[in-house]
Design a protein around this motif. Structure first.
Motif, PDB file in Angstrom:
ATOM      1  N   GLN A   1       0.907  -1.116  -0.055  1.00  0.00           N
ATOM      2  CA  GLN A   1      -0.022  -0.063  -0.129  1.00  0.00           C
ATOM      3  C   GLN A   1       0.804   1.387  -0.171  1.00  0.00           C
ATOM      4  N   LYS A   2       2.189   1.155   0.754  1.00  0.00           N
ATOM      5  CA  LYS A   2       3.032   2.660   0.586  1.00  0.00           C
ATOM      6  C   LYS A   2       3.890   2.287  -0.453  1.00  0.00           C
ATOM      7  N   THR A   3       4.118   1.490  -1.706  1.00  0.00           N
ATOM      8  CA  THR A   3       4.781   1.153  -2.509  1.00  0.00           C
ATOM      9  C   THR A   3       4.763   2.486  -3.535  1.00  0.00           C
ATOM     10  N   ASP A   4       5.537   2.755  -3.958  1.00  0.00           N
ATOM     11  CA  ASP A   4       5.438   3.758  -5.273  1.00  0.00           C
ATOM     12  C   ASP A   4       5.653   3.018  -6.554  1.00  0.00           C
ATOM     13  N   ALA A   5       6.539   2.340  -6.600  1.00  0.00           N
ATOM     14  CA  ALA A   5       6.596   1.354  -7.809  1.00  0.00           C
ATOM     15  C   ALA A   5       7.364  -0.324  -7.580  1.00  0.00           C
ATOM     16  N   LEU A   6       6.847  -1.187  -8.482  1.00  0.00           N
ATOM     17  CA  LEU A   6       7.593  -2.464  -8.510  1.00  0.00           C
ATOM     18  C   LEU A   6       8.921  -2.367  -9.238  1.00  0.00           C
ATOM     19  N   LEU A   7       9.997  -2.931  -8.929  1.00  0.00           N
ATOM     20  CA  LEU A   7      11.293  -2.938  -9.822  1.00  0.00           C
ATOM     21  C   LEU A   7      11.202  -4.446 -10.034  1.00  0.00           C
ATOM     22  N   PHE A   8      11.125  -4.569 -11.306  1.00  0.00           N
ATOM     23  CA  PHE A   8      11.073  -6.043 -11.790  1.00  0.00           C
ATOM     24  C   PHE A   8      11.953  -6.428 -13.100  1.00  0.00           C
ATOM     25  N   PRO A   9      13.493  -6.037 -12.737  1.00  0.00           N
ATOM     26  CA  PRO A   9      14.372  -6.424 -13.906  1.00  0.00           C
ATOM     27  C   PRO A   9      14.916  -7.777 -13.826  1.00  0.00           C
ATOM     28  N   VAL A  10      14.022  -8.620 -13.918  1.00  0.00           N
ATOM     29  CA  VAL A  10      14.245 -10.097 -14.106  1.00  0.00           C
ATOM     30  C   VAL A  10      15.289 -10.382 -15.279  1.00  0.00           C
ATOM     31  N   ARG A  11      16.003 -11.555 -14.824  1.00  0.00           N
ATOM     32  CA  ARG A  11      17.212 -11.835 -15.961  1.00  0.00           C
ATOM     33  C   ARG A  11      16.558 -13.281 -16.574  1.00  0.00           C
TER      34      ARG A  11
ATOM     35  N   LEU B   1       3.132 -33.386 -27.760  1.00  0.00           N
ATOM     36  CA  LEU B   1       3.670 -33.207 -26.563  1.00  0.00           C
ATOM     37  C   LEU B   1       4.592 -31.666 -26.439  1.00  0.00           C
ATOM     38  N   PRO B   2       3.994 -30.881 -25.519  1.00  0.00           N
ATOM     39  CA  PRO B   2       4.726 -29.725 -25.422  1.00  0.00           C
ATOM     40  C   PRO B   2       6.255 -30.104 -25.028  1.00  0.00           C
ATOM     41  N   LYS B   3       7.345 -29.301 -25.438  1.00  0.00           N
ATOM     42  CA  LYS B   3       8.794 -29.593 -25.060  1.00  0.00           C
ATOM     43  C   LYS B   3       9.255 -28.215 -25.055  1.00  0.00           C
ATOM     44  N   ALA B   4      10.224 -28.232 -23.882  1.00  0.00           N
ATOM     45  CA  ALA B   4      10.949 -26.916 -23.490  1.00  0.00           C
ATOM     46  C   ALA B   4      11.918 -26.761 -24.863  1.00  0.00           C
ATOM     47  N   LEU B   5      11.886 -25.624 -25.338  1.00  0.00           N
ATOM     48  CA  LEU B   5      12.537 -25.565 -26.720  1.00  0.00           C
ATOM     49  C   LEU B   5      14.036 -24.592 -26.242  1.00  0.00           C
ATOM     50  N   ILE B   6      14.592 -25.181 -25.519  1.00  0.00           N
ATOM     51  CA  ILE B   6      15.933 -24.669 -25.004  1.00  0.00           C
ATOM     52  C   ILE B   6      16.782 -25.983 -25.065  1.00  0.00           C
ATOM     53  N   GLN B   7      18.270 -25.682 -25.627  1.00  0.00           N
ATOM     54  CA  GLN B   7      19.078 -26.761 -25.795  1.00  0.00           C
ATOM     55  C   GLN B   7      20.222 -27.109 -24.473  1.00  0.00           C
ATOM     56  N   LYS B   8      20.202 -25.873 -23.769  1.00  0.00           N
ATOM     57  CA  LYS B   8      21.025 -26.035 -22.678  1.00  0.00           C
ATOM     58  C   LYS B   8      20.498 -24.805 -21.601  1.00  0.00           C
ATOM     59  N   LYS B   9      20.977 -25.183 -20.371  1.00  0.00           N
ATOM     60  CA  LYS B   9      20.454 -24.322 -18.992  1.00  0.00           C
ATOM     61  C   LYS B   9      20.673 -23.070 -19.519  1.00  0.00           C
ATOM     62  N   GLN B  10      19.753 -22.274 -19.344  1.00  0.00           N
ATOM     63  CA  GLN B  10      19.573 -20.897 -19.353  1.00  0.00           C
ATOM     64  C   GLN B  10      20.432 -20.018 -18.491  1.00  0.00           C
ATOM     65  N   GLU B  11      21.409 -19.141 -19.009  1.00  0.00           N
ATOM     66  CA  GLU B  11      22.309 -18.309 -18.228  1.00  0.00           C
ATOM     67  C   GLU B  11      21.484 -17.013 -17.984  1.00  0.00           C
ATOM     68  N   LEU B  12      21.995 -16.237 -17.091  1.00  0.00           N
ATOM     69  CA  LEU B  12      21.256 -14.965 -16.705  1.00  0.00           C
ATOM     70  C   LEU B  12      21.394 -14.257 -18.094  1.00  0.00           C
ATOM     71  N   LEU B  13      19.920 -13.529 -18.351  1.00  0.00           N
ATOM     72  CA  LEU B  13      19.832 -12.898 -19.445  1.00  0.00           C
ATOM     73  C   LEU B  13      20.443 -11.581 -19.287  1.00  0.00           C
ATOM     74  N   PRO B  14      20.935 -10.932 -20.451  1.00  0.00           N
ATOM     75  CA  PRO B  14      21.842  -9.719 -20.174  1.00  0.00           C
ATOM     76  C   PRO B  14      20.933  -8.299 -19.942  1.00  0.00           C
ATOM     77  N   ILE B  15      21.446  -7.415 -19.251  1.00  0.00           N
ATOM     78  CA  ILE B  15      20.937  -6.213 -19.048  1.00  0.00           C
ATOM     79  C   ILE B  15      22.002  -5.139 -19.146  1.00  0.00           C
ATOM     80  N   LEU B  16      21.849  -4.012 -20.167  1.00  0.00           N
ATOM     81  CA  LEU B  16      22.984  -3.175 -20.266  1.00  0.00           C
ATOM     82  C   LEU B  16      23.000  -2.206 -19.165  1.00  0.00           C
ATOM     83  N   ASP B  17      24.138  -1.822 -18.833  1.00  0.00           N
ATOM     84  CA  ASP B  17      24.237  -0.868 -17.920  1.00  0.00           C
ATOM     85  C   ASP B  17      23.780   0.631 -17.950  1.00  0.00           C
TER      86      ASP B  17
END
Length: 320
Positions: free
Chosen positions: A200-210, A304-320
């Motif tokens: 209730q007292k929050t101005d904004a949610l930060l959600f920079p997920v990687r 059958l649904p299948k995860a369409l990735i070949q290897k474990k996902q690394e942290l996705l990038p965020i520019l500085d």
């Protein structure tokens, strides 16, 4: 219909646990619509509006299913196949590389489904009555991180960086740590009224997920309290956060500039948007339409649904 909802944890949840809140709201809405709900859930579970059977991992799963249920909705993956009843699975997380799922698997956003070779998705919705009334004129005191802080992909470090650059205080719900900056307050794993007070007292949610976020219930809860969302463009975020309720970018610098102007967002519009589009009754009615399909003998996916990735996902990038 008589519907069995399966979850291997305890319900109701008091603190961290988005999946539990979703399946609790689903059962409540199904009951309100005249359906008969039974939960097969973890030890210690209880519910005032539905029968609860305690899941016993030492017993065969099929022996724990009531014989008169019409359909089963599992919110967890099962090691034992269910052969006697039509069953649907809601997948809440991201699959491991090349992991396959049941033909009646459903995902929680369009992006989530597409990344698993499916087009079947039902966005999670919440019973916003459980969050209480909102006062949109309450003075806003801090930015917010809401999630399991120990998970690197949730990017608490990035939230601290954004708050420091924007010169604003940061509240953290979902873990504890050191306040090396002097303007971060850790609340731990709180829930219920205490959590709602912080929101209730929050101005904004930060959600920079990687990572590619399947959906993000923290977004729904924050928008309900009139808090715009500032996050990355990964996963389902563009499906939920549009220009009138937040700002998305994979650049810390761009996010900081937007956060500095967080007061320009219309809190009422944030609140009304999420209540209309992501309420639990909307979710539950979509689930009912899928239950009817599988009861009629149809499958939800063509393969059958299948995860369409070949290897474990690394942290996705965020520019500085």
């Amino acid at each position: 219909m008589k519907i069995l909802i399966i979850y291997n944890g305890k319900i109701p949840v008091l603190h961290y646990g988005g999946t539990q809140r979703v399946l609790w709201s689903e059962g409540k809405d199904l009951t309100a619509l005249g359906h008969n709900v039974v939960y097969l859930a973890g030890k210690g579970s209880e519910c005032p509006f539905a029968e609860v059977r305690i899941y016993d991992p030492s017993l065969p799963l099929n022996n724990q299913i009531p014989p008169d249920v019409d359909v089963i909705h599992s919110h967890v993956l099962l090691n034992t196949p269910i052969t006697e009843k039509p069953v649907m699975f809601t997948i809440h997380g991201n699959g491991k590389p090349n992991e396959t799922f049941d033909i009646n698997a459903v995902f929680v956003s369009r992006n989530h489904a597409e990344r698993h070779g499916s087009n079947q998705f039902v966005p999670n919705g919440l019973d916003f009555n459980l969050l209480g009334k909102v006062n949109l004129s309450t003075p806003r005191q801090h930015l917010l991180f809401l999630g399991k802080a120990s998970r690197r992909e949730k990017n608490l470090r990035g939230c601290i960086k954004l708050a420091r650059r924007a010169d604003k205080k940061l509240a953290v719900i979902g873990g504890r740590g050191f306040d090396i900056w002097g303007r971060t307050k850790y609340y731990g794993m709180i829930g219920g009224h205490k959590k709602n007070e912080v929101l209730q007292k929050t101005d904004a949610l930060l959600f920079p997920v990687r990572w590619h976020e399947p959906q993000g219930l923290a977004i729904l809860e924050s928008l309900y309290f009139g808090c715009p969302v500032f996050g990355t463009t990964y996963g389902s975020l563009p499906e939920i956060v549009h220009d009138e309720v937040g700002f998305l970018s994979n650049s810390y610098s761009e996010l900081v500039e937007a956060i500095k102007n967080s007061g320009e967002f219309d809190r009422k519009k944030c609140h009304e948007y999420i209540v209309e589009k992501f309420n639990s009754m909307r979710m539950t009615k979509k689930y009912i339409s899928l239950f009817e399909k599988i009861i009629a003998g149809k499958t939800l996916n063509t393969q059958l649904p299948k995860a369409l990735i070949q290897k474990k996902q690394e942290l996705l990038p965020i520019l500085d």
